[in-house]
Design an enzyme around this catalytic site. Structure first.
Site, PDB file in Angstrom:
ATOM      1  N   LYS A 260      -6.186  -0.242  -9.302  1.00  0.00           N
ATOM      2  CA  LYS A 260      -7.373   0.524  -8.951  1.00  0.00           C
ATOM      3  C   LYS A 260      -7.513   0.635  -7.448  1.00  0.00           C
ATOM      4  O   LYS A 260      -8.085   1.586  -6.947  1.00  0.00           O
ATOM      5  CB  LYS A 260      -8.618  -0.224  -9.448  1.00  0.00           C
ATOM      6  CG  LYS A 260      -8.956   0.027 -10.879  1.00  0.00           C
ATOM      7  CD  LYS A 260     -10.277  -0.628 -11.190  1.00  0.00           C
ATOM      8  CE  LYS A 260     -10.133  -1.427 -12.467  1.00  0.00           C
ATOM      9  NZ  LYS A 260     -11.335  -1.955 -13.006  1.00  0.00           N
ATOM     10  N   ARG A 261      -7.049  -0.373  -6.754  1.00  0.00           N
ATOM     11  CA  ARG A 261      -7.256  -0.407  -5.307  1.00  0.00           C
ATOM     12  C   ARG A 261      -6.219   0.399  -4.532  1.00  0.00           C
ATOM     13  O   ARG A 261      -6.378   0.632  -3.347  1.00  0.00           O
ATOM     14  CB  ARG A 261      -7.293  -1.863  -4.810  1.00  0.00           C
ATOM     15  CG  ARG A 261      -8.605  -2.552  -5.182  1.00  0.00           C
ATOM     16  CD  ARG A 261      -8.518  -4.046  -5.046  1.00  0.00           C
ATOM     17  NE  ARG A 261      -7.581  -4.600  -6.022  1.00  0.00           N
ATOM     18  CZ  ARG A 261      -7.896  -4.864  -7.291  1.00  0.00           C
ATOM     19  NH1 ARG A 261      -9.105  -4.644  -7.729  1.00  0.00           N
ATOM     20  NH2 ARG A 261      -7.000  -5.346  -8.131  1.00  0.00           N
TER      21      ARG A 261
END
Ligand code: GLU
Ligand code: ZN
Length: 491
Positions: A260-261
């Protein structure tokens, strides 16, 4: 064969920005629902007040709308199982947790974190399974009272059956999980807050979800949910266990799972760069699925027509930005010109545009648009391609200038100017012949001859087809820019 009874759900938690893995999950659920003429349920799993945010909730809705992934039940439109935000369904979870406790399907566990850690370590050292050891499974009323007298608070723990759980994954085939691998697990915190492990399957049951399609990272929760489902069926809360299909991991750079990052993973990046929703969705659909052996570019209705969860591949899929861009470029080309013109609209306005808004010329834009449409990868590139039309002066780019302006460029530009001044400005072909003839006089091929003209007029070494660009810009402005460049060369 379609199955209108299909009910799928997309149920993200509103934490952070939506990412491409999440979008792929939404897409596969949506395509499966639409293919079957079934129902797409959109549910918000916002039971974690510490991590969830209203901003992220709004972003999820906005993203789904932008993508064109519509829902039949969910936020803002409601439906027979409303509300669709878990934060508004707390009473339901409490009620089910109580039923599970009463029926003996769950029990209170008083173990402290330290005790659990100590016993886990000991089990590990002895080479035994290190999950919860069932310590509180059969506590007597007296033992419970004693724990409570100590001031302990209890979590609610679900009692896993002592036999293996087997199910047929729609993507992976038959899978079996043995009890050693799936210990009893917490479903309600000591403070009464229900956990994902409870609320997710309870809502799937109450909302009569038939197919759970989600990422492979959730595979380990499936045997627990199936066991919980069986309890819910016995309690009359659930009707049937849904089918499960786990979508393959998406790998990013260096063959690591896309996280996600990862900046590459953020949906907003693709929006900001001017991906078309249909281009992005086309690309994302290929992460685990394929349209046909020899066709990667298709419309979303075509995808819906063909999509079947049974055709999803279990192998990890690699996220390939170059391929995403090239598919997007194809979708830009597939638009009709009017739609293309409209899609570019936001990029032609501040803050993207690098010209004075008053100088925007709609007729010039519509004349150049067809030439831009065939050359863009992402819509945000439009401004740099057409700014020569709307700026009083071309952009100043020293690197481009130095690259194009060689010794003799002034002589070439002077000849080109003379020939362009008397050319037929209604024909790009005539403008090309003017520059071609100027080049010949100076022993330069067309490519070499047009480079200084392009930089004089547009400020850049690359751009849209030059002679079409000159035609739209017009004789007066073109010649004035060549004059300005000659002046600059002379100084
Ligand atoms: N809210 C969960 C998540 O965002 C949903 C998982 C599921 O599909 O069961 O990961
Ligand atoms: Zn315990």
């Amino acid at each position: 064969m379609v199955n209108a009874n299909v009910r799928v759900r997309f149920c993200p938690s509103p934490t952070g920005n939506p990412h491409v893995g999440l979008v792929r999950t939404a897409l596969f659920n949506w395509a499966f629902a639409r293919h079957n003429q079934g129902t797409m349920v959109f549910r918000i799993e916002d039971t974690d007040a510490a991590r969830d945010s209203e901003e992220s909730y709004q972003q999820l809705l906005d993203s789904m709308r932008w993508l064109g992934l519509d829902w039949d039940e969910g936020p803002e439109i409601g439906g027979p199982h409303a509300p669709y935000r878990q934060s508004q369904r707390m009473d339901l979870y409490k009620d089910v947790a109580d039923k599970l406790l009463e029926g003996g399907y769950a029990y209170h566990c008083y173990c402290t974190t330290e005790e659990l850690d100590t016993r886990r370590e000991a089990a590990r050292a002895a080479g035994k399974p290190s999950g919860y050891d069932g310590h509180c499974r059969e506590l007597t009323a007296g033992q419970k009272a004693a724990y409570e007298a100590e001031g302990r608070t209890a979590i609610v723990r679900f009692r896993m059956p002592d036999e293996p759980v087997t199910f047929t994954d729609l993507v992976r085939g038959e899978l079996t999980f043995t009890p050693d691998n799936v210990p009893d697990y917490g479903i309600v915190r000591a403070n009464g807050a229900p956990l994902y492990t409870l609320v997710n399957p309870v809502d799937d049951a109450l909302m009569e979800i038939t197919h759970v399609l989600r990422g492979e990272d959730l595979l380990s929760s499936t045997p627990r949910q199936i066991a919980l489902y069986k309890a819910l069926i016995e309690l009359g809360v659930a009707k049937a266990i849904p089918a499960f299909g786990h979508l393959p991991y998406v790998m990013g750079e260096g063959n690591k799972k896309l996280s996600k990052r990862d900046p590459q993973a953020s949906l907003n990046i693709y929006r900001e760069r001017g991906f078309l929703p249909e281009g992005l969705l086309n690309y994302l659909s290929l992460l685990g699925w394929s349209f046909s052996a020899d066709q990667d570019v298709f419309t979303i209705p075509e995808m819906v027509e063909k999509f079947d969860i049974a055709d999803v591949n279990a192998n990890p899929a690699r996220f390939d930005l170059k391929k995403a861009e090239s598919i997007n470029a194809d979708h830009i080309r597939m638009l009709d010109v009017k739609a293309f013109i409209e899609a570019c609209e936001p990029w032609l306005r501040a803050p993207h545009a690098n010209w004075d808004p008053e100088d925007f010329d709609r007729a010039a834009w519509e004349a150049i648009a067809p030439h831009a449409q065939t050359r863009l990868t992402v819509l945000s590139d439009i401004t740099a391609n057409v700014d020569f039309l709307f700026r009083k002066e071309p952009v100043e780019d020293e690197a481009s200038w130095n690259k194009a302006m060689k010794e003799g460029s002034d002589a070439l530009l002077r000849t080109a100017r003379e020939k362009l001044a008397v050319a037929d400005w209604s024909s790009p072909e005539a403008l090309k012949n003017a520059v071609l003839a100027a080049g010949e006089e100076h022993g330069l091929k067309l490519g070499k001859a047009q480079a200084p003209v392009r930089v004089a007029v547009t400020g850049r070494t690359v751009g849209l087809p030059l002679f079409e660009s000159l035609e739209v810009l017009g004789a007066e402005r073109t010649l004035a820019r060549i004059d300005a460049a000659l002046e600059k060369l002379a100084s």
